[in-house]
Design an enzyme around this catalytic site. Structure first.
Site, PDB file in Angstrom:
ATOM      1  CG  HIS A  46      -1.858   1.146   1.282  1.00 49.05           C
ATOM      2  ND1 HIS A  46      -2.314   1.700   2.443  1.00 49.05           N
ATOM      3  CD2 HIS A  46      -2.401   1.892   0.289  1.00 49.05           C
ATOM      4  CE1 HIS A  46      -3.099   2.725   2.164  1.00 49.05           C
ATOM      5  NE2 HIS A  46      -3.151   2.869   0.874  1.00 49.05           N
ATOM      6  CG  ASN A  58      -6.197   4.694   4.462  1.00 50.57           C
ATOM      7  OD1 ASN A  58      -5.611   5.734   4.773  1.00 50.57           O
ATOM      8  ND2 ASN A  58      -6.262   4.267   3.220  1.00 50.57           N
TER       9      ASN A  58
END
Ligand code: CAA
Length: 697
Positions: free
Chosen positions: A427, A477
């Site tokens: 990511h 996140n």
């Protein structure tokens, strides 16, 4: 003689060679060894000059940071440097690798300095929340003038030998072996009968407007105080003799040593190095990666491809049509042109990367030879699965298949292939060739050497890689979504987005959460909210819809010129969008909420409490291995102020008991959102800190 310093004679030159791998930090044993070495040289009949040189990678990387926060040990560095400088013998420093902090200060205490062209020097103490505390603020200005000295010490940046020579730090730059160079230079100086040249006896340069420099530095450092205090320490040189200046510098150094900023920054220094150090990957050989595939050439895919090209890898980028491929090529060319302009690469490297290492293709079969492929396509499970099915079909055995998803379940993606052991999440954060963070998402079946390869790739790309487990949003996140929700709750209850941004920017965040949302694009959060509502919100959760109205009206933040802020005057001249408050008031009225006021302190407290509580859940559930993994994620991917060390370091310093008590207080009105993290409760019950949990590994 100390085993850290080797003493040898070369004619009338005594050589003190420093042996303290890996980087010759100036530990107590090294300081003592240098002191004894000077004594021995002075007592050694016939010696006329002393050469100080480092063995291995560096001259000195500075004070031994592991000694900070502990009682200081004799001999102290400032006294050692004064002792070196006061020697009746000629003292020469021969520098290679880095000469940083106390290391450069040792060199400044020598009478002459020679360096190899690849040597780098600097005073990076500000990055540790400190300032040069061994005479650097007093000696450097005498060599370079005040402005150049303040530039070096307030930025903490490293400069190359040529620049160091230009501004007067280094006397000679010469290629070759540092010891041989140093001996030859010392012999030449002795032959010429060159005088001792103590920097402390040189005249002071022209002073500057100290208050203006202090204020400007404070503003530039965004809440960090140590750079501005460098100005005051240099100023002190003008208030008395050299000894008085040194004393003032030392006092400021000790004052800074007691600050939370110093604790935060030293935590960041060691955590940054510890994140990639995972016990389960010790001795696991990563697969070799020379050729990378990237699926999708939007902003993210183009950024990933750029990062790989800059690391010297071959890249095949796949787009669906020649037109989309053309656009992707343009984005990468733009990124590389930026790197060329900033001097990160030269013209030859630029053309090799763009014309030879990069190939834009439109057919999956062209990926048959890649060692690792990263998909950066639309965030939808069905789309990802279709991509992975194709990759499974064309990629060679042993190729690693990675998804850049920011929240989708990697286990499910992996299960859709015939080789789940080769699948992991990588990511990246946008722009991927600039942002330092990489979350390496290790799924249930990811093979250890595949995880190790994720970390090796991160290192090659110059990233700080953090191991994350699978959950919605992984580490970063997931925590972001919680503290952002907390901000939305405060808005419903009476705060404005602009008050929240101002409070958090004053806390030290590079940008407040609403300015960040405008930059990232409001459509991202909108899609997330729609997805979560479609999956079914818990009936106890408070829903917030005012931001949807902004998106429905086509306002997605900076890219459309309007979001929470209006950007008609450009990104730097944002002004609050007046429509936002009206939308919020409508929603408050619809939910029957009577707004109340929030102070900046209350905003920060709630926001940080939400962040820490979710972070503790992330660690407790094993999504992050250690508290420090969360700290580095927030520092390198989310603009958390480095001088606070990360949210969990901040929590340790602030006190976990008080924080938990506040969370329990907030839970009285919203027990669902504010359910305390079991790990936080446990640490408080045991009288422990997150740092204690770090030590347990
Ligand atoms: N003290 C103690 N350990 C240090 C150290 C120091 N000054 N500098 C580096 N190390 C350790 C690192 O923690 C690391 O240890 P592990 O292998 O156990 O993780 C090891 O040395 C190698 O370091 P890196 O992995 O960072 O290696 P690198 O090649 O990427 O970078 C470096 C080398 C440029 C020296 C970098 O480590 C660095 O910037 N170090 C800090 C330099 C610094 O801040 N010096 C100023 C100290 S403060 C001071 O000197 C105060 C004063 O005025 C009195």
């Amino acid at each position: 003689m100390s085993d850290k310093i080797a003493y040898s004679r070369h004619g009338d030159i005594a050589v003190l060679s420093v042996r303290n791998p890996p980087v010759n930090a100036l530990s107590q044993a090294v300081r003592q060894g240098l002191w004894d070495g000077m004594d021995r040289a002075e007592a050694d009949t016939g010696v006329r000059a002393v050469l100080i040189v480092g063995e291995g990678r560096a001259f000195f990387a500075g004070a031994d940071i592991t000694e900070f926060g502990k009682p200081p040990l004799d001999p102290f560095l400032p006294e050692l440097i004064n002792r070196i400088e006061a020697s009746p013998l000629l003292v020469v420093a021969s520098m290679h690798g880095v000469s940083l902090g106390g290391g450069l200060e040792v060199a400044l205490g020598c009478h002459y300095r020679i360096a190899v062209p690849s040597a780098r020097v600097g005073l990076p103490e500000v990055h540790l929340g400190l300032l040069p505390g061994a005479g650097g603020t007093q000696r450097l200005p005498r060599l370079t003038g005040v402005e150049a000295a303040l530039d070096v010490m307030t930025t903490g940046r490293q400069i190359g030998a040529a620049q160091a020579h230009k501004i007067g730090i280094v006397d000679v730059v010469q290629d070759g072996d540092p010891t041989q160079n140093g001996i030859a230079y010392a012999e030449k100086l002795v032959a010429e009968d060159a005088p001792r040249r103590p920097v402390s006896e040189m005249p002071l340069p022209t002073p500057i407007d100290w208050d203006a420099a202090f204020d400007a530095t404070l503003t530039r450092s965004k809440g960090q105080i140590s750079p501005a205090w460098c100005v005051r320490a240099v100023q002190a040189a003008y208030d008395g003799d050299f000894a008085a200046g040194l004393k003032a510098e030392r006092q400021i150094f000790f004052d800074l040593m007691q600050t939370d900023q110093r604790k935060g920054m030293i935590h960041a220094f060691f955590s940054e190095r510890a994140v990639g150090n995972l016990p389960e990957l010790k001795g696991v050989e990563p697969r070799s990666i020379a050729h990378v595939g990237v699926i999708g050439g939007g902003t993210m895919g183009a950024g990933i491809a750029t990062a790989a090209l800059l690391a010297g890898l071959r890249v095949h980028l796949l787009e669906m049509t020649p037109e989309a491929g053309e656009a992707a090529h343009g984005r990468i060319a733009g990124n590389l042109a930026g790197a060329l302009k900033r001097g990160k690469i030269n013209a030859d490297q630029h053309s090799t990367m763009l014309d030879q290492a990069l190939q834009v293709v439109t057919n999956y079969d062209a990926l048959s030879d890649v060692d690792l492929v990263i998909e950066a396509v639309f965030e939808e499970m069905a789309v990802k699965k279709a991509v992975f099915a194709e990759l499974d079909r064309v990629c060679k055995p042993g190729a690693i298949l990675a998804s850049n998803t920011s929240y989708l379940n990697i286990n499910e993606i992996a299960a859709s292939t015939s080789r789940p052991g080769d699948v992991l999440g990588l990511h990246f954060f946008s722009p991927a060739h600039v942002m330092k963070l990489l979350e390496v998402v290790v799924a249930d079946q990811t093979a250890p050497d595949v995880a190790a390869t994720g970390f090796a790739l991160g290192k090659a790309l110059g990233k700080i890689s953090v191991r994350a487990g699978v959950c919605d949003g992984f580490i970063g996140n997931r925590i972001l979504s919680t503290y952002r929700t907390c901000a939305d709750h405060m808005i419903l209850d009476g705060a404005s987005p602009f008050e929240i941004d101002a409070a958090l920017e004053a806390f030290g965040f590079a940008m407040g959460p609403f300015a960040v949302a405008d930059l990232a694009g409001l459509d991202i959060g909108w899609a997330g909210r729609k997805r979560k509502r479609a999956e079914g919100l818990d009936p106890r959760a408070r829903d917030v819809t005012y931001a949807d109205k902004l998106c429905e009206a086509g306002h997605f933040g900076q890219k459309t010129g309007k979001g929470y802020y209006d950007y008609a005057g450009g990104p730097k001249a944002r002004v609050p969008n007046p429509d936002v408050l009206a939308l919020i008031e409508t929603e408050r009225a619809a939910q029957g909420i009577t707004p109340r006021t929030f102070t900046a302190d209350e905003i920060t407290r709630r926001y940080m409490a939400a962040m820490v509580n979710e972070a503790a859940k992330v660690v407790g559930e094993g999504i992050a291995r250690r508290p420090l993994d969360v700290d580095m994620t927030l520092l390198f991917g989310y603009g958390f102020p480095r001088y606070r060390g990360g949210p969990l370091k901040w929590a340790d310093i602030d006190g976990l008991t008080g924080l938990l008590s506040d969370i329990r207080g907030y839970a009285q009105t919203d027990p669902y959102f504010w359910a305390p993290a079991p790990l936080l409760c446990q640490l408080v019950a045991d009288g422990q800190t997150f740092d204690d949990a770090n030590k347990k590994g």
